[in-house]
Enzyme design. Structure first.
Site, PDB file in Angstrom:
ATOM      1  N   ASP A  51     -35.903 115.236   0.617  1.00 17.18           N
ATOM      2  CA  ASP A  51     -34.372 115.881   0.668  1.00 17.18           C
ATOM      3  C   ASP A  51     -33.635 114.670   1.139  1.00 17.18           C
ATOM      4  OD1 ASP A  51     -34.760 117.885  -0.521  1.00 17.18           O
ATOM      5  OD2 ASP A  51     -33.926 119.429   0.689  1.00 17.18           O
ATOM      6  N   TYR A  54     -33.397 111.783  -1.126  1.00 17.46           N
ATOM      7  CA  TYR A  54     -32.566 112.139  -2.253  1.00 17.46           C
ATOM      8  C   TYR A  54     -31.102 112.077  -1.626  1.00 17.46           C
ATOM      9  CZ  TYR A  54     -29.716 114.523  -5.813  1.00 17.46           C
ATOM     10  OH  TYR A  54     -28.974 114.641  -6.475  1.00 17.46           O
ATOM     11  N   ASP A  55     -30.753 112.569  -0.551  1.00 20.85           N
ATOM     12  CA  ASP A  55     -29.516 112.459   0.027  1.00 20.85           C
ATOM     13  C   ASP A  55     -29.259 110.867   0.276  1.00 20.85           C
ATOM     14  OD1 ASP A  55     -29.803 115.406   2.123  1.00 20.85           O
ATOM     15  OD2 ASP A  55     -29.177 115.092   0.142  1.00 20.85           O
ATOM     16  N   LEU A  96     -50.843 125.747  14.027  1.00 18.50           N
ATOM     17  CA  LEU A  96     -51.960 126.902  14.684  1.00 18.50           C
ATOM     18  C   LEU A  96     -53.287 126.041  14.756  1.00 18.50           C
ATOM     19  CD1 LEU A  96     -51.481 130.363  12.969  1.00 18.50           C
ATOM     20  CD2 LEU A  96     -50.671 129.552  15.065  1.00 18.50           C
ATOM     21  N   LYS A 119     -52.967 135.554   6.949  1.00 14.27           N
ATOM     22  CA  LYS A 119     -52.495 134.022   6.990  1.00 14.27           C
ATOM     23  C   LYS A 119     -52.055 133.687   5.482  1.00 14.27           C
ATOM     24  CE  LYS A 119     -53.609 129.421   8.546  1.00 14.27           C
ATOM     25  NZ  LYS A 119     -52.740 128.739   7.386  1.00 14.27           N
ATOM     26  N   GLU A 174     -43.450 134.227   7.580  1.00 15.51           N
ATOM     27  CA  GLU A 174     -43.743 133.455   6.685  1.00 15.51           C
ATOM     28  C   GLU A 174     -43.023 133.793   5.297  1.00 15.51           C
ATOM     29  OE1 GLU A 174     -46.074 130.999   7.518  1.00 15.51           O
ATOM     30  OE2 GLU A 174     -46.598 130.052   5.790  1.00 15.51           O
ATOM     31  N   LYS A 316     -60.057 130.123   8.694  1.00 13.25           N
ATOM     32  CA  LYS A 316     -59.964 130.143   7.155  1.00 13.25           C
ATOM     33  C   LYS A 316     -61.319 129.856   6.548  1.00 13.25           C
ATOM     34  CE  LYS A 316     -56.632 126.712   5.408  1.00 13.25           C
ATOM     35  NZ  LYS A 316     -55.874 125.652   5.661  1.00 13.25           N
ATOM     36  N   CYS A 422     -53.995 147.368 -25.079  1.00 13.88           N
ATOM     37  CA  CYS A 422     -54.510 147.998 -26.205  1.00 13.88           C
ATOM     38  C   CYS A 422     -54.041 149.644 -26.281  1.00 13.88           C
ATOM     39  CB  CYS A 422     -55.796 148.009 -26.593  1.00 13.88           C
ATOM     40  SG  CYS A 422     -56.584 149.218 -27.901  1.00 13.88           S
TER      41      CYS A 422
HETATM   42 ZN    ZN Z   1     -58.572 148.333 -28.581  1.00 14.20          ZN
END
Ligand code: ZN
Length: 668
Positions: A51, A54-55, A96, A119, A174, A316, A422
Site C-alpha cells: 500500500d 502504491y500511495d 508467536l 490457530k 484473527e 503446527k 442428484c
Molecule cells: Zn443419480
C-alpha cells in the site's frame, strides 16, 4: 483528508524539481498506467505492491498532475479521499513462538494446565473500545504500526459495535473467511465485474487493503483470543485465568477459537486430534493450534521477548506443499446424492505418501477457482491430515465445467449454488448402494460388507434394503469365494436383524440432517413409527433442540422414503419402540406438552426431568398444543408469555406443576 496534504513540502519540492519538463509528460503517463494496473490487481485481491508503494505512486502523480483523471476514478479502484491511515499499537502485536514437535510442546507445557485454541490462518486484528464503543480497528501491520480498518470492521458480524457498557479495552483476534463464505464472496465479486479472488486467505488481506467495497467485509469472521484492559473509563475486569477471560469474551458477544482447558498431555493430544479433524474438514483455514498457560499471573511473570510472548506456544504440523497438474476433474455421487468433484493429478510424493487425488469439496469450489484440466495447482499435506488443495499456480486456458447429469443414473442435477445434487434419492444406484450399506450398519448386520453386497446387487438379487430380507440361503453363493457355511451365516445375520430398535430403523433410512440421537429424541415425543410418520414439521420444530431446517428435512425425508418403509415392514422387519424409556408414557402428565420460561427456583434441567418422568413433553415455543406454561414470572412480557396469554394457555407455577405430578391437584 486529501493525500496531497500528507506529502511534505520537502518531498513536493524534490519531485517538482527533480523532473525535467520534457520528461514530465512521459512520467505522468507512466504513473497513470502503473496506477491503473495496480488498481486492477488490488481489486482482484492480488496486489503486486505494498500500500505504501502504491500511495507513493499516487502522491507523485498528484503533485505532477493534480487533476489527472486517474486520480478521480473511484469506481474501478482506489478512492482518493479515503487514504489508509497508519495507527500505532499501544502494546506491540507480537508473533508467536512455534514448534512442529509434539515433544517440544509437552516440554513447554510441563505440568501446567494450558488453554488450547485453534490457530487460524487469517489476519490478526486489534479492535479498540472506548466507553464500550468500537472506536478503531487496526491490522497487525509490522506489529508496532498497523492500518486503520475501522470502516471494514463495522461490517463484520462477529465484531460487536458495543460491549459491556462503559468499558475501555482492546480485543485482539484473527480475521478469516470460511470456505462457504469464500464461495459466496467469490460469486458476488464476479457479479460486480471484479476478478474472482484466489483463496480465502488472500482475499482477507486483499479486501483489508482496499479503500472501496467495505461491504464485502461482511463475509469475514472473527475469533477473539486476547483482551487488554484499557486505562481510563470504567474499571475493566481483570481475570485470573484464560478460562475466565474466554468466558467473558464469549459473554460480551465475541466468537471464540474453540478454547479448551487442557490439564495434561492426554488432553493436549486429544485436542490436537480434534484440530486435525477440523483441518481435514477444511471449512476454516487452520494451520495448527495455539496454547497458553491458563494461569494469567504466570503471563505477567514470564513476560515477552522482543519477538514473542513466553507464555504462548503455537503448534503446527510440518506441512509439505507441491505443485502438480490436473489431469482431469471427476465427479462422483455420494450416498446422500451430493455430486462431489475430485481432481486427478500427476502423482506427487508428499509427507510419505503418493498423492493422485485431491478433493475439491463441492461444485462451487470448482467454479470459484475456475478449475479445469491442465491447471497447475498447489497442494499441501500436513502430518497425516488428508491432502488439501491450496490454490491455482498457473491456470490453463478455458473455463470450468459442471456436469449436467448424475454420473451414476443420468438424472438432471440440481444446484443450490454451492452443491450439485442428484434428486433421484431412491432410484440412483450410487445412492442405493450407499443407502443399503447405511442400513446394514444401522441394523448391525454382521459380515455383510460392501465387497459382498456389490456381487448381490450385480446379480440383480438386491436393489433395495428390503431385498436383503428376501434373499434365500443359496443366493449368497453368487458372492465370490463364498461357501455354504458363510452363506448360512449371512442369511442368519440378516434374518436376526429383522427385529431392531425403532431408532436404528429410522437411522437406517439415511435421512439427511438426522442421526441416531435425533431419532432417539424424537421417539421420546412420538413413541412409535406411526406417530413419527404422522408428525408435521411444525410439531417437530416445536421440540426443544430441533431447528426448523432439520424438522423440514426429517419430515420430507420420511415422506420420500415411504415406499422403503412400506417394503421393509412387508419383508418382515419389525422396529421396536422403547418401553418406559426416558419419557414415561403413562405418567400423570402423559401426552401433555409443556413450555418452561423465565426463572424457576429449581434448576431448569431438574424441572424438565420432573415433566419427562411424569410422561410430559417439552416444547420450546408456545402453541395451541401447549398444555401449560411453567413459570415463576407470570406477569413477564416475554414472547412466550404473550403468546400464552393470547392463546389462553394455562400458566402454572412450580408448585402447581408439582401438585399435578403428585396428584394433589387435578391437572387442570
Ligand atoms: Zn443419480
Amino acid at each position: 483528508m486529501d493525500r496531497s496534504q500528507q506529502v511534505s513540502t520537502m518531498q513536493k519540492k524534490v519531485i517538482e524539481e527533480g523532473v525535467e519538463r520534457p520528461l514530465r509528460a512521459s512520467r505522468i503517463s507512466e504513473l497513470a498506467h502503473a496506477i491503473m494496473r495496480h488498481k486492477k490487481a488490488y481489486y482482484a485481491g492480488k496486489p503486486e505492491i505494498s500500500d505504501a508503494a502504491y500511495d507513493a505512486l499516487e502522491d507523485e502523480l498528484r503533485i505532477l498532475a493534480p487533476d489527472h483523471p486517474v486520480l478521480q476514478i473511484v469506481g474501478v479502484g482506489v478512492s482518493t479521499a479515503a487514504a489508509v491511515r497508519k495507527v500505532e499499537h499501544a502494546t506491540p502485536m507480537l508473533s508467536l513462538d512455534k514448534t512442529y514437535e509434539v515433544e517440544d510442546l509437552f516440554r513447554w507445557a510441563g505440568d501446567r494446565p494450558v488453554m488450547g485454541t485453534l490457530k487460524v490462518d487469517g489476519n490478526s486484528l486489534s479492535v479498540v473500545y472506548e466507553h464500550g464503543r468500537l472506536v478503531v480497528a487496526k491490522t497487525r501491520g509490522n506489529g508496532r504500526v498497523g492500518e486503520d480498518v475501522t470502516e471494514k470492521a463495522q461490517w463484520i458480524a462477529d465484531i460487536p459495535r458495543e460491549i459491556d457498557g462503559g468499558l475501555n479495552c482492546e480485543i485482539r483476534g484473527e480475521l478469516y473467511c470460511t470456505e462457504e463464505n469464500f464461495l459466496r464472496l467469490s460469486d458476488e465479486m464476479a457479479q460486480m465485474g471484479l476478478e474472482r479472488p484466489t483463496s480465502p486467505r488472500n482475499i482477507v488481506a486483499g479486501l483489508l487493503g482496499r479503500k472501496v467495497h467495505f461491504e464485502l467485509s461482511r463475509y469475514f469472521s472473527f475469533f477473539a483470543f486476547d483482551y487488554i484492559p484499557g486505562g481510563e473509563g470504567r474499571a475493566a475486569p481483570r481475570f485470573k485465568t484464560e478460562v475466565a477471560k474466554f468466558e467473558w469474551l464469549g459473554k460480551v458477544g465475541f466468537s471464540l477459537p474453540h478454547p479448551e482447558r487442557l490439564a495434561d498431555r492426554k488432553d493436549i493430544e486429544r485436542y490436537l486430534e480434534y484440530v486435525k479433524g477440523l483441518i481435514a474438514e477444511d471449512e476454516i483455514g487452520l494451520d495448527g493450534a495455539v496454547f497458553s498457560y491458563d494461569d494469567l499471573a504466570l503471563h505477567e511473570e514470564l513476560g515477552v521477548t522482543a519477538h514473542h510472548p513466553r507464555y504462548k506456544m503455537s503448534f503446527k504440523w510440518q506441512g509439505q506443499t507441491a505443485v502438480s497438474t490436473v489431469r482431469e476433474i471427476t465427479w462422483a455421487t455420494s450416498r446422500l446424492g451430493i455430486v462431489t468433484p475430485v481432481a486427478v493429478i500427476d502423482p506427487v510424493f508428499l509427507s510419505g505418501a503418493s498423492i493422485t487425488n485431491i478433493t475439491l469439496h463441492n461444485a462451487a469450489h470448482v467454479k470459484a477457482f475456475n478449475l479445469k484440466k491442465g491447471d497447475r495447482i498447489e497442494i499441501v499435506r500436513s502430518g497425516e491430515v488428508i491432502p488439501k488443495f491450496l490454490g491455482v499456480v498457473e491456470a490453463a486456458h478455458g473455463h470450468y465445467h459442471w456436469p449436467a447429469k448424475c454420473p451414476d443414473c443420468g438424472t438432471q442435477l440440481v444446484s443450490d449454488d454451492v452443491r450439485l445434487k442428484c434428486p433421484n434419492a431412491t432410484g440412483c444406484p450410487a445412492q442405493q448402494l450407499g443407502a443399503i450399506l447405511n442400513w446394514i450398519r444401522c441394523a448391525e448386520i454382521d459380515d455383510l460388507n460392501e465387497k459382498r453386497l456389490v456381487p448381490l446387487m450385480d446379480a440383480g438379487l438386491v436393489s433395495t434394503m428390503a431385498d436383503l430380507y428376501k434373499l434365500r440361503e443359496e443366493d449368497f453363493l453368487v458372492i465370490p469365494q463364498t461357501r455354504e457355511k458363510m452363506a448360512a451365516k449371512l442369511f442368519h445375520n440378516i434374518q436376526a436383524s429383522k427385529m431392531l430398535p425403532l431408532a436404528s430403523f429410522l437411522n437406517g433410512l439415511g435421512i439427511e440432517g438426522a442421526g441416531r440421537t435425533t431419532w432417539e429424541k424424537l421417539i421420546e415425543y412420538f413413541p412409535g413409527l406411526h406417530e413419527i410418520q404422522g408428525a408435521t414439521a411444525g410439531e417437530v420444530a416445536a421440540i426443544e433442540g430441533f431447528a426448523e431446517k432439520s424438522a423440514n428435512q426429517i419430515v420430507t425425508g420420511l415422506a420420500a422414503r415411504q415406499s422403503w418403509i412400506h417394503e421393509l415392514l412387508a419383508a418382515g422387519v419389525n422396529p421396536v419402540a422403547p418401553v418406559g424409556g426416558t419419557a414415561a408414557l403413562d405418567g400423570p402428565l402423559a401426552g401433555l406438552q409443556f413450555v418452561i420460561t423465565g426463572a424457576l427456583s429449581a434448576p431448569r434441567a431438574e424441572v424438565e426431568k420432573w415433566i419427562k418422568q411424569a410422561g410430559g413433553k417439552l416444547a420450546s415455543s408456545v402453541s395451541k398444543n401447549t398444555h401449560a406454561v411453567v413459570t415463576e414470572e407470570p406477569d413477564s412480557g416475554s414472547t412466550k408469555m404473550k403468546k400464552a396469554r393470547e392463546l389462553g394457555v394455562k400458566i402454572w407455577n412450580e408448585q402447581h406443576l408439582k401438585d399435578a405430578i403428585t396428584g394433589k391437584g387435578k391437572s387442570s
